[in-house]
Design an enzyme around this catalytic site. Structure first.
Site, PDB file in Angstrom:
ATOM      1  N   TYR A  73      39.657  46.672  25.594  1.00  0.00           N
ATOM      2  CA  TYR A  73      38.634  45.669  25.879  1.00  0.00           C
ATOM      3  C   TYR A  73      38.723  45.218  27.338  1.00  0.00           C
ATOM      4  CZ  TYR A  73      36.245  41.135  25.750  1.00  0.00           C
ATOM      5  OH  TYR A  73      35.434  40.062  26.019  1.00  0.00           O
ATOM      6  N   SER A 124      35.251  38.520  32.236  1.00  0.00           N
ATOM      7  CA  SER A 124      36.285  37.831  31.466  1.00  0.00           C
ATOM      8  C   SER A 124      37.605  37.882  32.219  1.00  0.00           C
ATOM      9  CB  SER A 124      36.457  38.494  30.096  1.00  0.00           C
ATOM     10  OG  SER A 124      37.608  38.003  29.426  1.00  0.00           O
TER      11      SER A 124
END
Length: 231
Positions: A138, A125
């Site tokens: 995260y 990501s």
């Protein structure tokens, strides 16, 4: 040959199966099998608890017993977690790390050891490119997973097993519902199509491709400014 989707309630994972699953044997594994949507192909469902690391190899073996040798494995499970809660709740911070990093590298290791050919799809990501104050828990898991996948891709280079490492931007889907989209946001179906179109050229790729330019700029932002960047 069969398709194994790990995280069968994932928006992106299910969109990939919609594109490639027609006429195939498909194994759909999720924590809550009853929540798995109807998907193309001859489907089999399995209960899958990602945090139960000891179950990973047995699940892959059971998938092959049900549907035959795995040709495509899609590792699409994960949680976003609550950054604010994780800053004071060490158990929640560890839960995010367990699901989004530890369980991921465990399953990827099992798949790479078990499969002699075919392809594995993993998801990095933009959040892991340079973790931000607003989502560093995260983001740190994605940074670690990305590094692991780079090494695994090098290990598999020259073999008949291909690793595809997708680096999408902000994905507008169920995981980010209620959040304001970021620059170069994408939808699950866009990510899925980019992944499928990439088949035949293993390695790391940005979705959309122009995200690479933004990522390059991100590295140039001074830390006093960067620490105030939003999610």
């Amino acid at each position: 040959m069969s398709i194994l989707l790990l995280g069968a309630t994932s928006d992106i994972g299910t969109e990939i199966v919609k594109l490639i699953g027609e006429g195939e044997q498909v194994v759909l594994a999720a924590r809550d099998p009853e929540k798995i949507p109807e998907l193309p192909g001859t489907t089999h469902t399995l209960a899958f608890e990602a945090t139960d690391l000891d179950s990973h190899r047995a699940l892959v073996e059971e998938a092959e017993r049900l549907a035959g040798p795995i040709d495509t494995a899609i590792v699409a499970f994960g949680i976003l977690g609550d950054q604010e809660r994780a800053e004071t709740d060490e158990h929640h911070a560890a839960e995010i790390a367990l699901v989004d990093y530890v369980a991921q590298i465990s399953m990827l290791t099992v798949l790479a050891d078990h499969m002699s050919s075919g392809r594995i799809v993993a998801f990095s990501s933009i959040a892991g490119w340079r973790p931000r104050r607003a989502n560093y828990v995260y983001g740190s898991t994605k940074a670690g997973l990305d590094a692991f996948c780079q090494g695994l891709a090098d290990r598999l280079h020259g073999t008949d097993l291909e690793l595809y490492i997708a680096r999408p931007g902000f994905v507008i889907g169920s995981m980010t519902e209620g959040m304001s989209p970021a620059v170069m946001s994408v939808r699950p179906e866009q990510v899925a199509r980019a992944v499928v179109e990439r088949f035949g050229r293993p390695g790391t790729f940005w979705i959309p491709p122009g995200l690479l330019v933004l990522a390059t700029i991100m590295n140039l932002v001074p830390r006093p400014i960067w620490r105030h960047m939003p999610r």
